[in-house]
Design a protein around this motif. Structure first.
Motif, PDB file in Angstrom:
ATOM      1  N   ARG A  98       1.791  -6.774  -0.892  1.00 57.60           N
ATOM      2  CA  ARG A  98       1.165  -7.687   0.077  1.00 57.60           C
ATOM      3  C   ARG A  98      -0.307  -7.933  -0.287  1.00 57.60           C
ATOM      4  NH1 ARG A  98       1.961  -5.133   5.739  1.00 57.60           N
ATOM      5  NH2 ARG A  98       4.051  -4.783   4.948  1.00 57.60           N
ATOM      6  N   TYR A  99      -0.896  -7.001  -1.004  1.00 55.79           N
ATOM      7  CA  TYR A  99      -2.316  -7.131  -1.377  1.00 55.79           C
ATOM      8  C   TYR A  99      -2.468  -7.443  -2.869  1.00 55.79           C
ATOM      9  CZ  TYR A  99      -2.518  -5.250   3.226  1.00 55.79           C
ATOM     10  OH  TYR A  99      -2.328  -5.093   4.580  1.00 55.79           O
ATOM     11  N   ASN A 100      -1.414  -8.038  -3.413  1.00 57.85           N
ATOM     12  CA  ASN A 100      -1.392  -8.447  -4.827  1.00 57.85           C
ATOM     13  C   ASN A 100      -1.660  -7.272  -5.772  1.00 57.85           C
ATOM     14  OD1 ASN A 100      -0.891 -11.170  -4.155  1.00 57.85           O
ATOM     15  ND2 ASN A 100      -3.077 -11.430  -3.693  1.00 57.85           N
ATOM     16  N   LEU A 101      -1.132  -6.123  -5.393  1.00 57.96           N
ATOM     17  CA  LEU A 101      -1.264  -4.937  -6.238  1.00 57.96           C
ATOM     18  C   LEU A 101       0.126  -4.426  -6.585  1.00 57.96           C
ATOM     19  CD1 LEU A 101      -4.001  -2.985  -4.209  1.00 57.96           C
ATOM     20  CD2 LEU A 101      -4.372  -4.220  -6.352  1.00 57.96           C
ATOM     21  N   SER A 102       0.183  -3.686  -7.682  1.00 54.85           N
ATOM     22  CA  SER A 102       1.435  -2.994  -8.006  1.00 54.85           C
ATOM     23  C   SER A 102       1.193  -1.496  -7.849  1.00 54.85           C
ATOM     24  CB  SER A 102       1.851  -3.308  -9.448  1.00 54.85           C
ATOM     25  OG  SER A 102       0.955  -2.679 -10.336  1.00 54.85           O
ATOM     26  N   ALA A 103       2.267  -0.729  -7.892  1.00 59.78           N
ATOM     27  CA  ALA A 103       2.121   0.731  -7.735  1.00 59.78           C
ATOM     28  C   ALA A 103       1.190   1.307  -8.797  1.00 59.78           C
ATOM     29  CB  ALA A 103       3.496   1.386  -7.810  1.00 59.78           C
ATOM     30  N   ASN A 104       1.192   0.704  -9.980  1.00 57.30           N
ATOM     31  CA  ASN A 104       0.344   1.197 -11.063  1.00 57.30           C
ATOM     32  C   ASN A 104      -1.146   0.962 -10.807  1.00 57.30           C
ATOM     33  OD1 ASN A 104       0.276   2.559 -13.555  1.00 57.30           O
ATOM     34  ND2 ASN A 104      -0.211   0.617 -14.587  1.00 57.30           N
ATOM     35  N   ASP A 105      -1.438   0.028  -9.873  1.00 56.97           N
ATOM     36  CA  ASP A 105      -2.850  -0.222  -9.525  1.00 56.97           C
ATOM     37  C   ASP A 105      -3.401   0.843  -8.572  1.00 56.97           C
ATOM     38  OD1 ASP A 105      -3.125  -2.645 -10.957  1.00 56.97           O
ATOM     39  OD2 ASP A 105      -1.990  -3.676  -9.386  1.00 56.97           O
ATOM     40  N   ILE A 106      -2.508   1.645  -8.033  1.00 59.49           N
ATOM     41  CA  ILE A 106      -2.960   2.712  -7.121  1.00 59.49           C
ATOM     42  C   ILE A 106      -3.388   3.905  -7.974  1.00 59.49           C
ATOM     43  CG2 ILE A 106      -2.324   4.241  -5.202  1.00 59.49           C
ATOM     44  CD1 ILE A 106      -2.373   1.229  -4.467  1.00 59.49           C
ATOM     45  N   PHE A 117       5.077   6.235  -7.549  1.00 60.96           N
ATOM     46  CA  PHE A 117       3.755   6.440  -8.177  1.00 60.96           C
ATOM     47  C   PHE A 117       3.797   7.485  -9.306  1.00 60.96           C
ATOM     48  CE2 PHE A 117       3.063   5.400  -3.647  1.00 60.96           C
ATOM     49  CZ  PHE A 117       2.400   4.187  -3.803  1.00 60.96           C
ATOM     50  N   PRO A 118       4.666   7.294 -10.300  1.00 60.39           N
ATOM     51  CA  PRO A 118       4.759   8.315 -11.360  1.00 60.39           C
ATOM     52  C   PRO A 118       3.503   8.412 -12.215  1.00 60.39           C
ATOM     53  CG  PRO A 118       6.063   6.387 -11.940  1.00 60.39           C
ATOM     54  CD  PRO A 118       5.596   6.173 -10.527  1.00 60.39           C
ATOM     55  N   GLU A 119       2.677   7.357 -12.219  1.00 58.14           N
ATOM     56  CA  GLU A 119       1.483   7.338 -13.081  1.00 58.14           C
ATOM     57  C   GLU A 119       0.188   7.560 -12.314  1.00 58.14           C
ATOM     58  OE1 GLU A 119       1.999   7.242 -16.276  1.00 58.14           O
ATOM     59  OE2 GLU A 119       4.146   6.942 -15.944  1.00 58.14           O
ATOM     60  N   SER A 120       0.268   7.737 -11.010  1.00 59.83           N
ATOM     61  CA  SER A 120      -0.956   7.864 -10.206  1.00 59.83           C
ATOM     62  C   SER A 120      -1.340   9.321  -9.998  1.00 59.83           C
ATOM     63  CB  SER A 120      -0.750   7.209  -8.826  1.00 59.83           C
ATOM     64  OG  SER A 120      -0.327   5.875  -8.952  1.00 59.83           O
ATOM     65  N   ASP A 121      -2.629   9.544  -9.758  1.00 59.91           N
ATOM     66  CA  ASP A 121      -3.068  10.876  -9.348  1.00 59.91           C
ATOM     67  C   ASP A 121      -2.589  11.124  -7.926  1.00 59.91           C
ATOM     68  OD1 ASP A 121      -4.353  11.230 -11.705  1.00 59.91           O
ATOM     69  OD2 ASP A 121      -6.364  10.796 -10.932  1.00 59.91           O
ATOM     70  N   ILE A 122      -2.304  12.375  -7.633  1.00 62.71           N
ATOM     71  CA  ILE A 122      -1.853  12.737  -6.288  1.00 62.71           C
ATOM     72  C   ILE A 122      -2.824  13.771  -5.722  1.00 62.71           C
ATOM     73  CG2 ILE A 122       0.072  13.595  -4.864  1.00 62.71           C
ATOM     74  CD1 ILE A 122       0.820  11.071  -6.491  1.00 62.71           C
ATOM     75  N   ALA A 123      -3.199  13.582  -4.457  1.00 60.78           N
ATOM     76  CA  ALA A 123      -4.093  14.547  -3.796  1.00 60.78           C
ATOM     77  C   ALA A 123      -3.514  14.930  -2.439  1.00 60.78           C
ATOM     78  CB  ALA A 123      -5.483  13.938  -3.618  1.00 60.78           C
TER      79      ALA A 123
END
Lengths: 80, 354
Positions: free
Chosen positions: B250-258, B283-289
């Protein structure tokens, strides 16, 4: 009178206050201790709970709650 | 329209009152529940006002003051608050008094102060603020609802600086009730090791976080709040994944942009797996906190995550204590906060650099 002051401090949660900080004739409301209308309700509950006294006439309140001294005198008069 | 977070105030079980340090001095506790580090309230509130305020009211009023001071505003255009359980201590005090005194001779203060809008009302009274004032009580959607309303007010031009907060307090009685049904852990738990604790339920906590959101970017702006979504009782994991993917697009982002996903893992293994599934699938490529090792679980804990996420974007630093898995080294531009309560209430909040 000291016991009454302790009860007032406890009931109204007057933090950091000691009985000696409250003068016997100091006004409880307004410029003196600065109590407000909710405190007046708390004092009515205190009278009923601790002394079994019901303030029947709201007009009496202003005179009864003028100071610790008037409150103590009222309690004594109702006891008798 | 861009909406910015311009000020934050956080009273939590960590040393978060001062904005000088960001989670550098961590409190480790071995308790049944986490309690806030209380400031010296007299430095913020007059003794006359203070004496009638219970802990949660004090926490709320002071965190609101800190947020407003940081944002440089004296009067908000609206005050929106969210709380799951409201003023629990005063409610318990009043109910106990009813029982003890056979429903007579009830103290008015505890009753007056026991409502869910007490904090919003106390802030408004202190400021002399007659503007829009709303309290949202929707369990774990409470803070999100308050934040959503604030964003809508700004988007509709009904306000420019909105004070929005989430808060809940823990009491021994409320803890006991919820621990008995395994919502909370029954015995002491180390907060920093909460994800490895084998007891059922979450580590309970409490806190109050206020922020000033605005359509004006200032020198103090932390980040943008791009959007919020809430969904209820999903049928399966696929529905959760789809809903989150749809929200991001909805915000013109993909999961990889997170760049970073802040998840609400709370040590309840039965439900923490949902976060793992989302992180692995979406989110396999994103940092997780994580953040509930710092504040515990409470209905408005996502407000703590917003505070943490905002600071991470502004400072470009993920505190070590929050890091769950690290895969990236670049700039942190977009953070997604994902929280869910026992697979019933799910919420996502998207923060972006400004």
């Amino acid at each position: 009178m000291e016991k009454l002051k302790v009860q007032i401090i406890e009931q109204l949660n007057l933090e950091d206050m000691e009985p000696s900080d409250i003068e016997n004739e100091e006004p409880l409301f307004g410029d003196g201790l600065g109590l407000d209308s909710i405190d007046a309700l708390e004092l009515i509950v205190l009278l009923e709970k601790e002394y079994g006294i019901k303030v029947e006439d709201p007009k009496e309140g202003k005179k009864i709650f003028e100071s610790v001294k008037t409150l103590a005198e009222y309690i004594e008069s109702r006891k008798n | 329209m861009d909406i910015y977070i311009n000020g934050l105030g956080n009273i939590s079980p960590q040393n978060t009152i001062s904005s000088d340090n960001f989670l550098t001095d961590i409190n480790e506790v071995n308790e049944k529940y986490m309690q806030v580090v209380q400031p010296v309230y007299k430095e913020y509130i007059s003794p006359k006002a203070l004496r009638r305020m219970s802990k949660i009211v004090r926490m709320g009023v002071v965190s609101a003051q800190i947020a407003m001071k940081e944002a440089g505003i004296d009067m908000p255009d609206a005050i929106n608050t969210g709380t799951g359980m409201g003023c629990q201590a005063d409610t318990e005090k009043f109910l106990k008094s009813m029982l003890d005194n056979n429903e007579s001779m009830l103290n008015p203060s505890a009753f007056i102060q026991s409502t869910h809008n007490t904090i919003g009302g106390s802030i408004a009274l202190g400021l002399g603020c007659n503007n829009y004032n709303m309290a949202y009580v929707h369990r774990t959607f409470s803070y999100e609802s308050a934040l959503l309303d604030s964003m809508m007010l700004i988007e509709e031009g009904q306000g420019n600086n909105i004070l929005v907060g989430g808060f809940d307090e823990i009491t021994e009685e409320s803890y006991q009730i919820r621990a008995r049904i395994n919502l909370f852990k029954n015995s002491a738990c180390n907060n920093l090791n909460v994800l490895n604790d084998n007891q059922p339920g979450a580590l309970a906590g409490e806190g109050a976080v206020f922020s000033v959101v605005s359509n004006d970017k200032t020198e103090n702006s932390y980040c943008k709040i791009k959007g919020i979504d809430m969904f209820f009782n999903p049928d399966n994991q696929e529905e959760i994944d789809t809903r989150i993917n749809d929200f991001i697009s909805r915000y013109n982002l993909s999961a990889n942009d997170i760049d970073l996903v802040i998840v609400g893992k709370n040590g309840d293994k039965e439900y923490d797996v949902i976060y793992d599934n989302v992180c692995n699938a979406v989110f396999p490529e994103s940092d997780i906190a994580i953040y509930k090792n710092l504040c515990g679980e409470f209905d408005t804990s996502s407000a703590f995550a917003v505070w943490a996420g905002s600071n991470i974007i502004k400072r470009q630093d993920i505190p070590e204590v929050m890091q769950h898995s690290k895969k990236r080294d670049g700039k942190i531009r977009n953070i997604l906060i994902y929280n869910q309560h026992r697979n019933v209430n799910h919420s996502v909040i998207l923060l972006s650099e400004c």
